[in-house]
Design an enzyme around this catalytic site. Structure first.
Site, short mmCIF file in Angstrom:
data_model
loop_
_atom_site.label_atom_id
_atom_site.label_comp_id
_atom_site.label_asym_id
_atom_site.label_seq_id
_atom_site.Cartn_x
_atom_site.Cartn_y
_atom_site.Cartn_z
N GLN A 152 57.41 -17.17 28.68
CA GLN A 152 57.98 -16.02 29.37
C GLN A 152 59.36 -16.44 29.83
O GLN A 152 59.50 -17.17 30.80
CB GLN A 152 57.12 -15.57 30.55
CG GLN A 152 57.76 -14.50 31.42
CD GLN A 152 58.16 -13.25 30.65
OE1 GLN A 152 57.45 -12.83 29.74
NE2 GLN A 152 59.29 -12.66 30.99
N ASN A 285 60.09 -8.95 23.80
CA ASN A 285 60.63 -9.90 22.84
C ASN A 285 60.84 -9.21 21.50
O ASN A 285 59.92 -8.58 20.97
CB ASN A 285 59.68 -11.08 22.69
CG ASN A 285 59.42 -11.77 24.01
OD1 ASN A 285 60.35 -12.10 24.74
ND2 ASN A 285 58.16 -11.96 24.35
N GLU A 309 57.98 -0.99 26.11
CA GLU A 309 58.42 -2.20 25.41
C GLU A 309 59.12 -1.85 24.10
O GLU A 309 60.10 -2.49 23.71
CB GLU A 309 57.24 -3.14 25.18
CG GLU A 309 56.49 -3.55 26.44
CD GLU A 309 57.39 -4.03 27.57
OE1 GLU A 309 58.44 -4.64 27.29
OE2 GLU A 309 57.04 -3.79 28.74
N GLU A 331 66.56 -1.74 32.25
CA GLU A 331 65.28 -1.16 32.65
C GLU A 331 65.35 0.32 33.00
O GLU A 331 64.39 1.05 32.76
CB GLU A 331 64.69 -1.96 33.82
CG GLU A 331 64.36 -3.41 33.46
CD GLU A 331 63.31 -3.54 32.37
OE1 GLU A 331 62.71 -2.52 31.98
OE2 GLU A 331 63.09 -4.67 31.90
N TYR A 395 64.42 0.06 37.51
CA TYR A 395 63.57 0.84 36.60
C TYR A 395 63.64 2.34 36.91
O TYR A 395 63.98 3.15 36.05
CB TYR A 395 62.12 0.39 36.72
CG TYR A 395 61.78 -0.94 36.08
CD1 TYR A 395 61.01 -0.99 34.92
CD2 TYR A 395 62.18 -2.14 36.64
CE1 TYR A 395 60.67 -2.19 34.33
CE2 TYR A 395 61.85 -3.36 36.06
CZ TYR A 395 61.09 -3.38 34.91
OH TYR A 395 60.76 -4.58 34.33
N ARG A 569 48.36 -10.78 36.05
CA ARG A 569 49.51 -9.87 36.03
C ARG A 569 49.96 -9.59 37.46
O ARG A 569 49.22 -9.01 38.26
CB ARG A 569 49.13 -8.57 35.32
CG ARG A 569 50.27 -7.59 35.14
CD ARG A 569 49.78 -6.34 34.44
NE ARG A 569 50.82 -5.31 34.41
CZ ARG A 569 50.61 -4.06 34.02
NH1 ARG A 569 49.40 -3.69 33.61
NH2 ARG A 569 51.60 -3.18 34.03
#
Length: 622
Positions: A152, A285, A309, A331, A395, A569
């Site tokens: 990460q 990614n 994503e 974001e 965000y 998480r």
């Protein structure tokens, strides 16, 4: 208001040196002197040592003809040798110095060169405690037989497994040769071949230039199943079928986004389903989004995370914030595009519910952070943690601003504008000033009466949410409000509420609207009716367990403990740890849970929990 208008004009006319937001206070690198243009990795994965070891070869582009130093970011890397050369000539060993370790930013690596070489090769090994890597024993995986490792890198953790310029303002291509035990499959944020043999020797190429935080690697018992010709799922064998079913709309999402914002430019788009210890919901990614298994709800109610994503393939990966001060360019744009994807595939009703829930979360977060951190254009904060910018301001305030522009200009103008932004800045790192200049020339100049400059700057540089922000309402949430009121005011028993058709979004809204605390017997009634304790839905658990703890509904603690030990998480577990840490008894319970959970937590999650518990223990007794 005239002052705000003047500020926008000033920002757009200042010399570049006076307003340059490319400068990254979170990196030691000096990209104005020299930049990495290509990276070649040759690494061995050692599960016993919990270590990556090998070399990183950097292809350099010099910007200052007088420069003779290459400064890189590292964190806890053991550097054994540095060599340099030009072309295919013989490698020459050169001097290097590793500075004292900074707790937040790691160690500056300074390589002194007698001339401007084209290539530098660094031999190194990672630490078992590398902040950007997690090593899982077989017992912590679904199969229980093969170890697992994954990275990460965001925001500044790439430096813990590769020596490089760890700043989003520098983009580079890369190749890699990765060696693992023969039974282990390796993947990277690169050209993963679904048909590649599992033999312990893997090569990868990423031909598109990416910033360091998008470097990614994973290795474990991984198999592939397709969703479409260009999309599929990598996961452990025990998980892959459920994931393919849950995320079967991925190809439709790609097609919708292409219709709005132009072609997908990365080749394949695959999903890697990680173990539950993954500290985030997802990580964008390129070519291989890392995904938490906590969104496999069985009813596709949480697939907006996949939309998010995927959206990063345009906003973030294609056009990247030049520094973490402008995180909203990544974001905020992505959250807006995510909502457009959800609306196109699942309807405006669901998209509106998700906007309302996210904005409720934004308002709750703003109540906890100082005004200077509530702006989209964050000021430079030397010594700060860049992950402080990874919050609801970037965000959700960012997405709200873009929705405001969409409504003022209309989709017929705003959609082509956004596509032009992506096309015109593709594979570049950008700043807020660049976006403001583009907004002014490509949208505002064509319809001067739609939005004032003062309104734009109220979003960008003022704390909070502007009074003129558009409101989003949901008729289905109005029904939830009515049901909650009926129960709270004793007009109906919980079992008599009409909830059979409720989705995750409605349950989240239902719980978030509850009082801060309630009598334990009231929670017993809710639990008997809806079985919240022990739920497999992480979004519901995230709301239920803190409410249970604040209300002293201790019957939920065994299931709460299991949840905190099973899931890593951060978004899902930190609210429960925070509720526990608010009392002496809860803090003791949280500390016991963490000791059991820590071996399965990612270093990023462990750092967050440890900081919270330490702060609570240092506070006066409650």
């Amino acid at each position: 208001m005239r002052c705000l208008s003047f500020l926008l004009a000033l920002l757009l006319t200042l010399p570049a040196t006076a307003q340059d937001r490319h400068a990254d206070e979170h990196s030691y690198a000096q990209p104005d002197q020299v930049r990495i243009r290509d990276l070649g990795l040759d690494l061995a994965v050692d599960f016993d040592k919990r270590q990556l070891a090998g070399t990183a070869t950097l292809q350099l582009e010099w910007a200052n003809e007088a420069a003779r130093e290459l400064v890189l970011d590292t964190r806890d890397l053991a550097i054994s040798k540095v060599e340099a050369r030009t072309g295919k000539r013989k490698w020459r060993e050169v001097e290097f110095a590793l500075a004292e370790r900074d707790e937040r930013f790691g160690s500056k690596l300074t390589i002194t060169l007698p001339r401007q070489y084209e290539q530098v090769r660094i031999a190194y090994a990672t630490s078992p405690q590398a902040s950007g890597l997690q090593w899982l024993a077989p017992s912590m995986t679904s199969g229980g037989k093969t170890p697992f490792m994954f990275s990460q890198s965001q925001a500044i953790h790439a430096r813990s497994w590769v020596p490089l310029q760890d700043t989003p303002s520098v983009r580079f291509t890369y190749t890699a040769c990765i060696r693992t035990p023969a039974e282990v499959m390796a993947l990277m944020s690169a050209d993963n071949d679904p048909a590649a043999p599992r033999d312990g020797d893997y090569t990868f190429t990423m031909p598109q230039a990416i910033p360091s935080y998008l470097m990614a690697i994973a290795a474990g018992d991984l198999v592939f199943k397709p969703i479409s010709g260009r999309a599929g799922v990598w996961a452990e064998p025990q998980v892959v079928d459920k994931a393919v079913k849950e995320f079967e709309d991925t190809e439709k999402m790609i097609a919708v986004t292409e219709s709005l914002y132009g072609p997908y430019r990365w080749g394949r788009y695959d999903l890697l389903i990680l173990p539950p210890s993954f500290p985030f919901g997802g990580m964008e990614n390129p070519r291989l989004s890392f995904i938490t298994p906590t969104v496999i709800a069985g009813d596709q109610s949480l697939v907006s995370l996949i939309a998010h994503e995927l959206a990063h393939s345009w906003s973030g990966n294609l056009v990247t914030n030049a520094s973490w001060k402008d995180m909203w360019l990544n974001e905020g744009f992505t959250s807006y595009v995510e909502n457009r994807i959800v609306e196109a595939l699942y309807g405006k009703e669901r998209a509106d519910m998700e906007f309302v829930n996210s904005r409720n979360g934004l308002k709750a977060e703003m109540a906890q952070i100082p005004p200077e951190q509530q702006v989209l254009m964050l000021p430079a904060r030397v010594g700060s943690d860049p992950e402080d910018a990874l919050g609801a301001i970037a965000y959700d305030k960012g997405a709200w601003f873009l929705q405001f522009l969409e409504l003022r200009f209309g989709r017929e103008a705003f959609d082509p504008f956004l596509r032009a932004w992506f096309d015109g800045h593709a594979f570049q790192s950008a700043t807020s000033e660049q976006f403001l200049a583009f907004l002014k020339s490509e949208l505002m100049a064509k319809n001067p009466s739609a939005v004032t400059e003062a309104e734009v700057m109220a979003w960008m540089t003022a704390p909070g949410i502007p009074d003129f922000a558009p409101a989003t309402e949901s008729p289905r949430f109005a029904a939830v409000d009515a049901a909650r009121a009926d129960w709270l005011e004793d007009r109906k028993a919980a079992r008599d509420l009409k909830t059979a058709a409720w989705t995750t979004q409605e349950w989240v809204y239902f719980l978030e609207g509850m009082p801060e605390t309630m009598a334990p017997e009231r929670l017993v009634e809710l639990d008997q009716a809806f079985r919240f304790t022990g739920t497999g839905n992480g979004e519901i658990a995230q709301r239920w367990y803190p409410l249970s703890e604040r209300s002293q509904y201790f019957e939920a603690r065994p299931a709460m403990s299991l949840f905190l030990r099973k899931i890593g998480r951060r978004k899902l577990i930190m609210p429960t740890y925070e509720a526990l840490a608010a009392t002496a008894d809860g803090l003791a319970f949280a500390s016991q849970i963490y000791l059991m959970a820590k071996p399965g937590y990612h270093p990023i999650t462990s750092a967050s929990v440890e900081a919270l518990l330490a702060k609570a223990k240092a506070a006066p007794a409650q």
